[in-house]
Every structure is written in structure tokens, then in C-alpha cells.
Design an enzyme around this catalytic site. Structure first.
Site, mmCIF file in Angstrom:
data_model
loop_
_atom_site.group_PDB
_atom_site.id
_atom_site.type_symbol
_atom_site.label_atom_id
_atom_site.label_comp_id
_atom_site.label_asym_id
_atom_site.label_seq_id
_atom_site.Cartn_x
_atom_site.Cartn_y
_atom_site.Cartn_z
ATOM 1 N N GLY A 12 0.784 -1.236 0.000
ATOM 2 C CA GLY A 12 0.000 0.000 0.000
ATOM 3 C C GLY A 12 0.810 1.278 0.000
ATOM 4 O O GLY A 12 0.304 2.329 0.406
ATOM 5 N N ILE A 93 -10.314 -6.421 -13.188
ATOM 6 C CA ILE A 93 -11.603 -5.803 -12.870
ATOM 7 C C ILE A 93 -12.667 -6.385 -13.816
ATOM 8 O O ILE A 93 -12.454 -6.482 -15.030
ATOM 9 C CB ILE A 93 -11.505 -4.261 -13.035
ATOM 10 N N ASN A 107 -5.268 2.752 -12.978
ATOM 11 C CA ASN A 107 -4.326 1.748 -12.470
ATOM 12 C C ASN A 107 -2.906 2.242 -12.665
ATOM 13 O O ASN A 107 -2.622 3.011 -13.590
ATOM 14 C CB ASN A 107 -4.512 0.426 -13.229
ATOM 15 N N HIS A 109 1.078 0.717 -13.110
ATOM 16 C CA HIS A 109 1.772 -0.534 -13.411
ATOM 17 C C HIS A 109 3.275 -0.242 -13.533
ATOM 18 O O HIS A 109 3.669 0.738 -14.169
ATOM 19 C CB HIS A 109 1.229 -1.129 -14.713
HETATM 20 C C1 GAR Z 1 3.236 -1.143 -7.503
HETATM 21 O O1 GAR Z 1 4.545 -1.213 -8.026
HETATM 22 C C2 GAR Z 1 2.225 -1.172 -8.630
HETATM 23 O O2 GAR Z 1 2.680 -0.515 -9.771
HETATM 24 C C3 GAR Z 1 2.096 -2.667 -8.862
HETATM 25 O O3 GAR Z 1 2.066 -3.214 -7.563
HETATM 26 C C4 GAR Z 1 2.900 -2.430 -6.719
HETATM 27 C C5 GAR Z 1 2.150 -2.132 -5.442
HETATM 28 O O4 GAR Z 1 2.973 -1.519 -4.505
HETATM 29 N N1 GAR Z 1 0.933 -2.981 -9.620
HETATM 30 C C6 GAR Z 1 0.877 -3.942 -10.544
HETATM 31 O O5 GAR Z 1 1.808 -4.672 -10.797
HETATM 32 C C7 GAR Z 1 -0.458 -4.046 -11.279
HETATM 33 N N2 GAR Z 1 -0.370 -4.903 -12.407
HETATM 34 P P1 GAR Z 1 2.367 -0.844 -3.213
HETATM 35 O O6 GAR Z 1 1.469 -1.899 -2.550
HETATM 36 O O7 GAR Z 1 3.533 -0.510 -2.347
HETATM 37 O O8 GAR Z 1 1.581 0.363 -3.632
#
Ligand code: GAR
Length: 200
Positions: A12, A93, A107, A109
Site C-alpha cells: 500500500g 476488474i 491503475n 503498473h
Molecule cells: C506497484 O509497483 C504497482 O505498480 C504494482 O504493484 C505495486 C504495489 O505496490 N501494480 C501492478 O503490478 C499491477 N499490475 P504498493 O502496494 O507498495 O503500492
């Protein structure tokens, strides 16, 4: 002020970045709900510390994606949510949410999409040996990391970089790019709502 829900499955840190930007005034919005599909994930502690109401659920307790998304939409409506921000929500989703929040789900990524969609984008970039990867913020559609791109920023991978180094560089860019892009999208939505009102 736009009412925002942040969906997350893990640490998060992007929830935190968006929350701090709302509190600091650089996002004209307020996080009114956190949604987590991994009970116990650290984002739940962050939500509690920030005094943001939390809806935590285990998908296995529902008979289908449509069933849990229906429940989520109920919670979103209850809290008056206008914009959904996915922050490491590791789940596609479905139609229920897409139809309820058309063009209102963002989103982030950790790659320069369309390169390296899906799981472990940083691992994919390292395995491919690319010298530049990055971060993408996009609108969500029914595909895996495929919606229209709103913003991108590159991150260079040096020969000496470990995986942790690359992850840290990516996070730093994410925590700046996501709040910025959320604010831009809020402005875009407002302008388009005003145009619709004027056309009536
Ligand atoms: C982030 O790096 C985000 O870009 C990635 O998960 C991580 C969450 O980090 N999302 C994906 O890979 C979506 N396909 P966080 O929990 O510290 O925010």
C-alpha cells in the site's frame, strides 16, 4: 472534492502516496474508502492509521467475481465514491465494476506498457535485460493492463542495479506520478461533466 476509493492487495505504498497528496491538497479529493482483497495486508494498517474506512474481503468466500464486485459496488455507492484508484490491486476488474465506473478506474503498473504486463513486471524487465523500464498510469478496461495510457515515466536500469535498486527507483517514480495523474484525471472528469451540463 472528489470522493476516491483506493483498491490494494499488498503493502500500500501507493495508497499512502495518494492519501498524503489528498491531505496535502495536491489532489482535490478525499479517500473515503479502502478496498482490500487480501485480509491482513499491510495496506489495511495504513488505512486504519489514516482513519480511512476499510472494506476487506476474501474472494474465496464469494461464489463469483460478479458476486464480490456487486458487494464492492454497494460499498462504493454507500460512501459516494466517484473515482477508483487501483494501487497494487492484483486482480482483473470485471464487468460489474467496469460498468458502474466507466472511465473512472485508474491503475498504476511498474513498466512502460505495453511492455511487461501482468505479474512481476520488474522481474520481466530484468529477465529481458532492458536498460530502460518505467511506470505507466492508465484507465482500466477488461484486459490485463491494457486500457488507454494517461501517463508514463522511464526508469533506467544500470548494470550494477540489484532487483531491490530497480524496485526502489520504480516506487519513487510511482509515488510522484500517481498523485499527479490522479489530479489531472479529476480535472478532466470535472471539465467533461461541466460540458455535459452546459449541453443540456
Ligand atoms: C506497484 O509497483 C504497482 O505498480 C504494482 O504493484 C505495486 C504495489 O505496490 N501494480 C501492478 O503490478 C499491477 N499490475 P504498493 O502496494 O507498495 O503500492
Amino acid at each position: 472534492m472528489t470522493k476516491i476509493a483506493v483498491f490494494a492487495s499488498g503493502n500500500g505504498s501507493n495508497f499512502q502516496a495518494v492519501s498524503d497528496a489528498c491531505r496535502g491538497g495536491s489532489i482535490d479529493g478525499e479517500i473515503v474508502l479502502a478496498v482490500c482483497d487480501k485480509p491482513g495486508a499491510y495496506v489495511e494498517t495504513r488505512a486504519e492509521k489514516s482513519e480511512v474506512p476499510l472494506f476487506s474481503f476474501a474472494p474465496k468466500n464469494f461464489e463469483s467475481k460478479a458476486a464480490f464486485e456487486k458487494k464492492i459496488v454497494g460499498k462504493l455507492k454507500e460512501h459516494g465514491v466517484e473515482l477508483i484508484v487501483l494501487a497494487g490491486y492484483m486482480r482483473l476488474i470485471g464487468d460489474t465494476l467496469l460498468q458502474a465506473y466507466e472511465n473512472r478506474i485508474l491503475n498504476i503498473h511498474p513498466s512502460l506498457l505495453p511492455a511487461f504486463p501482468g505479474l512481476d513486471a520488474v522481474g520481466q524487465a530484468l529477465a529481458a535485460g532492458v536498460k530502460v523500464t518505467g511506470v505507466t498510469v492508465h484507465l482500466v478496461d477488461s484486459g490485463m493492463d491494457t486500457g488507454p495510457i494517461l501517463a508514463q515515466k522511464p526508469v533506467t536500469i544500470e548494470q550494477k542495479d540489484t532487483r531491490d535498486d530497480v524496485e526502489a527507483k520504480i516506487r519513487e517514480v510511482e509515488h510522484q506520478l500517481y498523485p499527479e495523474t490522479v489530479q489531472q484525471w479529476i480535472e478532466t472528469i470535472k471539465e467533461s461533466d461541466e460540458r455535459c451540463l452546459n449541453e443540456r
